[in-house]
Design a protein around this motif. Structure first.
Motif, short mmCIF file in Angstrom:
data_model
loop_
_atom_site.label_atom_id
_atom_site.label_comp_id
_atom_site.label_asym_id
_atom_site.label_seq_id
_atom_site.Cartn_x
_atom_site.Cartn_y
_atom_site.Cartn_z
N ASP A 1 -5.44 16.94 -28.79
CA ASP A 1 -5.39 16.59 -30.15
C ASP A 1 -5.79 15.10 -30.39
OD1 ASP A 1 -4.40 15.89 -32.80
OD2 ASP A 1 -3.86 17.61 -32.83
N ILE A 2 -6.73 14.80 -31.21
CA ILE A 2 -7.01 13.48 -31.30
C ILE A 2 -5.65 12.65 -31.83
CG2 ILE A 2 -7.65 13.56 -33.80
CD1 ILE A 2 -10.50 12.25 -31.63
N THR A 3 -4.95 13.31 -32.36
CA THR A 3 -3.62 12.46 -32.86
C THR A 3 -2.70 12.22 -31.79
OG1 THR A 3 -4.03 13.74 -34.98
CG2 THR A 3 -1.88 12.52 -34.51
N GLN A 4 -2.47 12.96 -30.62
CA GLN A 4 -1.54 12.75 -29.67
C GLN A 4 -0.12 12.33 -30.35
OE1 GLN A 4 -2.08 12.82 -25.87
NE2 GLN A 4 -3.40 14.45 -27.14
N GLY A 5 0.25 13.39 -31.06
CA GLY A 5 1.54 13.25 -31.60
C GLY A 5 2.54 12.91 -30.62
N THR A 6 2.34 13.39 -29.54
CA THR A 6 2.88 12.78 -28.03
C THR A 6 2.00 12.92 -26.89
OG1 THR A 6 3.80 14.96 -27.35
CG2 THR A 6 5.35 13.89 -28.65
N ARG A 7 2.43 12.20 -25.81
CA ARG A 7 1.45 12.08 -24.90
C ARG A 7 1.31 13.57 -24.07
NH1 ARG A 7 -0.52 8.12 -21.88
NH2 ARG A 7 -1.14 8.42 -19.95
N GLY A 8 0.15 14.25 -24.24
CA GLY A 8 -0.21 15.31 -23.71
C GLY A 8 -0.43 16.24 -24.84
N HIS A 9 -0.17 15.96 -26.20
CA HIS A 9 -0.43 17.05 -27.27
C HIS A 9 -1.73 17.52 -27.29
CE1 HIS A 9 -0.38 17.30 -32.03
NE2 HIS A 9 -0.83 18.46 -31.52
#
Ligand code: AMP
Ligand code: ZN
Length: 139
Positions: free
Chosen positions: A31-39
């Motif tokens: 995910d371009i957003t990387q809500g957390t690392r590895g999203h």
């Protein structure tokens, strides 16, 4: 393939993505957003808007890949847990090509994804009314 769909374009290779897994039926990418690392997002290669539109076969093909991707993320980053989310319809859904979010969780990661315990608000009749409303649609 839907011309104006961003995830179809990623599937086709017309726009770039950080791909982590691909086979004949699905693609997983960051995910371009990387809500957390590895999203990570898991999508079917076939364009379907959201879960409501999936056939049982579509769903089987998509969801059966979830454990593999989840294990990969767990092994890579050793999170304390992992949320799996699928948003359907506006305003929750912003990209209308069905996708599953796999979101590894870390201590103090700032993500707020939790269910609330509402047991004290529900009596037996409330559960029964809710159960009946859903079941009627499924019979
Ligand atoms: P949703 O709200 O469930 O529809 O989430 C759509 C997700 O797609 C968001 O978390 C976005 O960050 C993500 N997204 C949008 N465009 C891209 C892109 N080009 N590559 C990777 N992720 C994307
Ligand atoms: Zn699409």
């Amino acid at each position: 393939m839907k011309e104006d769909c961003i995830f179809c374009k990623i599937v086709k290779g017309d726009i770039p993505a950080f791909k982590v897994y691909e086979d004949e039926q699905v693609l997983a990418f960051l995910d371009i957003t990387q809500g957390t690392r590895g999203h990570t997002l898991l999508v079917p290669k076939k364009h379907v808007e959201n879960t409501y539109g999936l056939t049982e076969e579509d769903a089987a093909a998509l969801f059966k890949r979830v454990p593999k991707i989840a294990r990969g993320i767990k092994e890579a980053f050793d999170p304390i847990g992992l949320n799996i989310i699928n948003n359907n319809d506006e305003p929750l859904q912003s990209v209308f090509h069905v996708h599953i979010h796999l979101i590894p969780r870390y201590p103090s990661d700032g993500m707020v994804l939790t269910t609330l315990d509402r047991q004290d608000e529900y009596g037996k009749e409330d559960y029964e009314a809710v159960r009946k409303a859903i079941k009627e649609q499924l019979d």
